[in-house]
Design an enzyme around this catalytic site. Structure first.
Site, PDB file in Angstrom:
ATOM      1  N   ARG A  15       0.827  -1.215   0.000  1.00  0.00           N
ATOM      2  CA  ARG A  15       0.000   0.000   0.000  1.00  0.00           C
ATOM      3  C   ARG A  15       0.857   1.259   0.000  1.00  0.00           C
ATOM      4  O   ARG A  15       0.406   2.311  -0.465  1.00  0.00           O
ATOM      5  CB  ARG A  15      -0.995  -0.030   1.163  1.00  0.00           C
ATOM      6  CG  ARG A  15      -2.130  -1.031   0.953  1.00  0.00           C
ATOM      7  CD  ARG A  15      -3.156  -0.961   2.064  1.00  0.00           C
ATOM      8  NE  ARG A  15      -2.632  -1.396   3.339  1.00  0.00           N
ATOM      9  CZ  ARG A  15      -2.613  -2.642   3.776  1.00  0.00           C
ATOM     10  NH1 ARG A  15      -3.110  -3.608   3.023  1.00  0.00           N
ATOM     11  NH2 ARG A  15      -2.112  -2.946   4.953  1.00  0.00           N
TER      12      ARG A  15
ATOM     13  N   GLU B 250       4.221  -8.290  15.944  1.00  0.00           N
ATOM     14  CA  GLU B 250       3.558  -8.636  17.200  1.00  0.00           C
ATOM     15  C   GLU B 250       3.722 -10.141  17.473  1.00  0.00           C
ATOM     16  O   GLU B 250       4.030 -10.560  18.564  1.00  0.00           O
ATOM     17  CB  GLU B 250       2.075  -8.273  17.084  1.00  0.00           C
ATOM     18  CG  GLU B 250       1.477  -7.850  18.387  1.00  0.00           C
ATOM     19  CD  GLU B 250       0.067  -7.335  18.199  1.00  0.00           C
ATOM     20  OE1 GLU B 250      -0.320  -7.037  17.061  1.00  0.00           O
ATOM     21  OE2 GLU B 250      -0.630  -7.269  19.222  1.00  0.00           O
TER      22      GLU B 250
HETATM   23  P1  AMP Z   1       3.976  -1.835  11.943  1.00  0.00           P
HETATM   24  O1  AMP Z   1       5.224  -2.481  11.451  1.00  0.00           O
HETATM   25  O2  AMP Z   1       3.434  -2.484  13.184  1.00  0.00           O
HETATM   26  O3  AMP Z   1       4.125  -0.331  12.102  1.00  0.00           O
HETATM   27  O4  AMP Z   1       2.847  -2.076  10.856  1.00  0.00           O
HETATM   28  C1  AMP Z   1       2.737  -1.260   9.726  1.00  0.00           C
HETATM   29  C2  AMP Z   1       2.415  -2.056   8.487  1.00  0.00           C
HETATM   30  O5  AMP Z   1       1.391  -3.017   8.729  1.00  0.00           O
HETATM   31  C3  AMP Z   1       1.908  -1.139   7.405  1.00  0.00           C
HETATM   32  O6  AMP Z   1       2.516  -1.519   6.174  1.00  0.00           O
HETATM   33  C4  AMP Z   1       0.406  -1.339   7.385  1.00  0.00           C
HETATM   34  O7  AMP Z   1      -0.081  -1.426   6.073  1.00  0.00           O
HETATM   35  C5  AMP Z   1       0.154  -2.631   8.156  1.00  0.00           C
HETATM   36  N1  AMP Z   1      -0.791  -2.487   9.265  1.00  0.00           N
HETATM   37  C6  AMP Z   1      -0.512  -2.639  10.579  1.00  0.00           C
HETATM   38  N2  AMP Z   1      -1.605  -2.477  11.341  1.00  0.00           N
HETATM   39  C7  AMP Z   1      -2.617  -2.190  10.495  1.00  0.00           C
HETATM   40  C8  AMP Z   1      -4.020  -1.886  10.664  1.00  0.00           C
HETATM   41  N3  AMP Z   1      -4.589  -1.847  11.878  1.00  0.00           N
HETATM   42  N4  AMP Z   1      -4.760  -1.625   9.567  1.00  0.00           N
HETATM   43  C9  AMP Z   1      -4.183  -1.653   8.332  1.00  0.00           C
HETATM   44  N5  AMP Z   1      -2.893  -1.934   8.105  1.00  0.00           N
HETATM   45  C10 AMP Z   1      -2.105  -2.198   9.155  1.00  0.00           C
END
Ligand code: AMP
Length: 170
Positions: A58, A95
């Site tokens: 995305r 996570e």
């Molecule tokens: P993080 O590494 O935890 O910051 O997760 C970010 C990545 O995971 C991004 O590329 C987002 O597209 C996806 N992502 C994580 N949580 C969500 C969520 N609640 N809704 C949509 N996409 C998410």
């Protein structure tokens, strides 16, 4: 422009307990898409950014729009096994479990100033990994831009001082 009406909450996707931020209503709107490209680029117009580096998948949608507004190049950061040339890889913790991202070895150099772009900042693991890859290529990471930031997950803290610019906070 208020982007919130264009973000749909989908509970328990892709697994129980996660509220997925669905941006497809936003992508359908020409006005919202155009606004995002300009709003994410705006603070960096005089920052000497040579490349937007965006994270699959995305991040690609928004990253190319931002690169056009800034008049700079675009570098894809992808999931493993997708890039055809010699790559660098970096692993990050999720996570549950871990993830890997890759960049072409020759995508960035020490002369490059990079703006990272993704759709959403959650725990920051993905963006921190992308920043590591850009720096390993020798580039300077100027900032990171996101359409959505889930502030309660404190992703900024994982970005080691990289300035974060987000358009909607939850
Ligand atoms: P993080 O590494 O935890 O910051 O997760 C970010 C990545 O995971 C991004 O590329 C987002 O597209 C996806 N992502 C994580 N949580 C969500 C969520 N609640 N809704 C949509 N996409 C998410």
């Amino acid at each position: 422009m208020d982007l919130r009406p264009f973000v749909r909450d989908v509970p328990d996707f892709p697994k129980p307990g996660i509220v997925f931020k669905d941006i497809t209503p936003l992508l359908r709107s020409h006005e919202a898409l155009d606004y995002i490209s300009h709003a994410l680029a705006e603070p960096f117009k005089n920052s000497g950014v040579t490349n937007v580096a965006a994270i699959e998948s995305r991040g690609f949608i928004f990253g190319s729009g931002v690169a056009r507004v800034l008049g700079c190049g675009f570098v894809p950061i992808r999931k493993p096994g997708k890039l055809p040339w010699k790559t660098r890889r970096s692993e990050y913790t999720l996570e549950y479990g871990s993830g890997v991202l890759e960049i072409h070895d020759d995508a960035l150099t020490a002369d490059d100033r990079v703006l990272l772009i993704d759709d959403l900042l959650a725990t920051g693991g993905t963006a921190a990994c992308a920043a590591t890859l850009a720096r390993e290529c020798g580039a300077t990471v100027v900032a990171a831009g996101f359409v959505i930031e889930l502030t309660f997950l404190e992703g900024r803290a994982r970005l080691d001082g990289v300035p974060v610019h987000s358009l909607i906070e939850y």
